[in-house]
Design a protein around this motif. Sequence first.
Motif, PDB file in Angstrom:
ATOM      1  N   GLY A   1      12.402   1.768  -0.555  1.00 32.84           N
ATOM      2  CA  GLY A   1      12.608   0.435  -0.386  1.00 32.84           C
ATOM      3  C   GLY A   1      13.379  -0.053   0.626  1.00 32.84           C
ATOM      4  O   GLY A   1      14.878   0.013   0.949  1.00 32.84           O
TER       5      GLY A   1
ATOM      6  N   ASN B   1      10.139  -6.439   0.999  1.00 32.63           N
ATOM      7  CA  ASN B   1      11.253  -6.029   0.004  1.00 32.63           C
ATOM      8  C   ASN B   1      12.598  -6.598  -0.489  1.00 32.63           C
ATOM      9  O   ASN B   1      13.120  -5.834  -1.067  1.00 32.63           O
ATOM     10  CB  ASN B   1      11.233  -4.832   0.333  1.00 32.63           C
TER      11      ASN B   1
ATOM     12  N   ARG C   1      11.901  -3.212  -4.530  1.00 30.38           N
ATOM     13  CA  ARG C   1      12.415  -1.020  -4.499  1.00 30.38           C
ATOM     14  C   ARG C   1      12.818  -0.726  -3.856  1.00 30.38           C
ATOM     15  O   ARG C   1      13.716  -0.951  -3.220  1.00 30.38           O
ATOM     16  CB  ARG C   1      10.885  -1.137  -4.094  1.00 30.38           C
TER      17      ARG C   1
END
Length: 366
Positions: free
Chosen positions: A236, A242, A231
């Motif tokens: 993010g 992530n 993201r």
Amino acid sequence: MVASLQEWFDVEDSSHLRRRTRRLLARISPDLLRQRAVRAREASGLRRWVDEPGVDTWLGTFPSEEACTAWAAIDALAQQYLADGVCPRIDRARAKALTDLVTSNATIDVQVVLTTPAGTPDSPPTPSTGAPTDLVEVRGPAAGDPLLVERGWLERAVAATAVTGHDRLGRPWILACDTDTGAPLDPDGDLTTSAYRPSAKLAAFVRARDRHCRFPGCTVAARYCDLDHVRPFPAGPTSAANLACLCRRHHRIKQRPGWRAVLHPDATMTWTDPTGRTRTSHPPDQLHPIALPDTGTDPPPPEPGNPSLVLPDGPHSALEHHLEHADPTTAWSCRVHITRPRVPMTLTALPRHARRHARVTGTPPF
């Protein structure tokens, strides 16, 4: 040139014809032969990859003067291993001699990271017990298939790592993993940072978890991949949950319209392409290793491919070394002498080709 070699076609074998051709080329065009030799020497190198379970394959080419001295040292130590009964075959003895000579001239620091299911107490996991000769699956520092090592070697490495409690990057030597996928996790977010670029510990964690590009079917090693925010930052976070390893090509594909990637809490990664097709990329399982116990039913070692390489009563004689390595038609030859006690040898103790050569040429056997 062919006319100059024609008279030798029915007389010499391929190896002698090849050497004769090179000598002829050296007289006709020495620059051409030198350029080829220089290119070959510059291209020399050493490669390694995982081969059959439990073994690696090395392929190397070396400048002749380096290989000459190195091979002499390897062969001398291998002959000693055979005499002491350390190895049953000359090829196995040479392989062990090579690794022993390399490791004895370097400082080797082997550190092990143990894996435990996430959510369990922080106490060190108890390794499964077994014989020192059992084969246990581990993950090496580089991408590739898992390695099979002896349990005795692994236990010694674990004991050495437990003294420090951390690996060389300062990470804990006990790693929590997802119970289903076996992927390392950072459940408490200790490695999360507010910066765009991940810290060295976070980058090392993600590369060790993914091992290679996370695009389905891609095998580019993690060390050559970008660390991508699945993201986009700052929506993010810069965290293990992530970040994923993507090679430059698939990093750019992910950013094209119609593509969508999702990194799930168990470290699996789902990809959706512009046509709507969905595929899942799984991280390597590091929680459920394979263990192959030693049941005492292992097959016998293979027979030597060429028993005449090693005489039963001692090292090679001077005649055998001359017949195998020297070129009688070349004025210059490379000889590396290894000091060994002389072993008395009679003509009948030599291989058949050596006895025949000694009778024909009158060369003494020792």
